[in-house]
Design an enzyme around this catalytic site. Structure first.
Site, short mmCIF file in Angstrom:
data_model
loop_
_atom_site.label_atom_id
_atom_site.label_comp_id
_atom_site.label_asym_id
_atom_site.label_seq_id
_atom_site.Cartn_x
_atom_site.Cartn_y
_atom_site.Cartn_z
N CYS A 83 0.83 -1.21 0.00
CA CYS A 83 0.00 0.00 0.00
C CYS A 83 0.87 1.27 0.00
CB CYS A 83 -1.00 -0.05 1.16
SG CYS A 83 -2.41 1.03 0.86
N HIS A 176 -3.30 -5.00 1.53
CA HIS A 176 -2.60 -5.28 2.79
C HIS A 176 -2.56 -6.79 3.06
CE1 HIS A 176 -2.12 -1.24 4.63
NE2 HIS A 176 -3.11 -0.95 3.81
N GLU A 178 -0.81 -8.37 5.07
CA GLU A 178 -0.58 -8.66 6.50
C GLU A 178 -1.88 -8.65 7.29
OE1 GLU A 178 -0.18 -5.85 5.03
OE2 GLU A 178 -0.67 -4.20 6.38
N1 GLN Z 1 -3.54 6.47 1.27
C1 GLN Z 1 -2.23 6.20 1.82
C2 GLN Z 1 -1.14 7.01 1.08
O1 GLN Z 1 -1.42 7.53 0.03
C3 GLN Z 1 -1.90 4.72 1.76
C4 GLN Z 1 -2.88 3.94 2.61
C5 GLN Z 1 -2.36 2.66 3.17
O2 GLN Z 1 -1.15 2.40 3.20
N2 GLN Z 1 -3.27 1.85 3.66
O3 GLN Z 1 -0.08 7.10 1.57
#
Ligand code: GLN
Length: 192
Positions: A83, A176, A178
């Site tokens: 992410c 994610h 994890e």
């Molecule tokens: N929206 C976050 C970003 O742009 C990422 C979100 C996440 O890691 N769950 O950094």
């Protein structure tokens, strides 16, 4: 499970650090927090967790970790970014851009699915490789990834969009792994 001698670092500036350490423990691998460049010494792999890429990017700068992580990748260390971690691995970033590590030839579009309330769980598309089949993907303010370079292989898609990619020993998921009860993405990292 007894650790098998390999050691994986988890960048501990912010985000779901403990969940990643739990996955590593479950796979029988020693996990350790990374906050200084010396922490990278002797690691087999590094995980850059999700969280907020602005905060993590600022932390990388403050701790002087941009160059050491790039050197770790150049010397053959495997890396998984999840992410926000995927955003930080990208060549470039759109929608509130942040300085990135540039280890994956792709563009990350932050918050491309919407805000926190648009978070969702979705099954990966059915064209997944057998060892990743039927993955449940947890998306939280997730980015989308686009403009993939020729060396970037798409391993999983959701609704046709890439969500897990690999370039050499660098892996990135926009979801994610994890947070789902499924260690297969972490196992893939260890297999690199
Ligand atoms: N929206 C976050 C970003 O742009 C990422 C979100 C996440 O890691 N769950 O950094």
């Amino acid at each position: 499970m007894v650790a098998d001698g390999r050691c994986v670092g988890v960048l501990a500036i912010q985000g779901a650090v403990d969940k990643h350490l739990g996955m590593l423990e479950r796979l029988g691998v020693h996990g350790t927090r990374v906050l200084r460049k010396e922490d990278l010494d002797g690691l087999d792999a590094l995980i850059i967790p999700g969280g907020e890429s602005t905060t993590i990017s600022k932390g990388l700068d403050r701790l002087g970790l941009f160059e050491p992580i790039q050197a770790f990748a150049r010397s053959g260390g495997a890396i998984l970014g999840t992410c926000a971690g995927a955003i930080l691995l990208a060549r470039e970033c759109e929608n509130h851009p942040v300085p990135t590590l540039g280890l994956l030839d792709m563009r990350a579009v932050r918050n491309a699915y919407g805000t926190q309330v648009d978070s969702f769980v979705a099954p990966a598309d059915s064209d997944a490789p057998a060892d990743l089949a039927a993955m449940r993907c947890v998306f939280i303010r997730a980015p989308q990834i686009a403009d993939l370079g020729p060396e970037v292989e798409v391993l999983l898609r959701v609704d046709g969009l890439p969500v897990l990619v690999r370039q050499g020993r660098v892996l990135a998921s926009t979801f994610h792994p994890e947070l789902a009860d499924d260690p297969r993405v972490h196992a893939l990292l260890l297999g690199l």
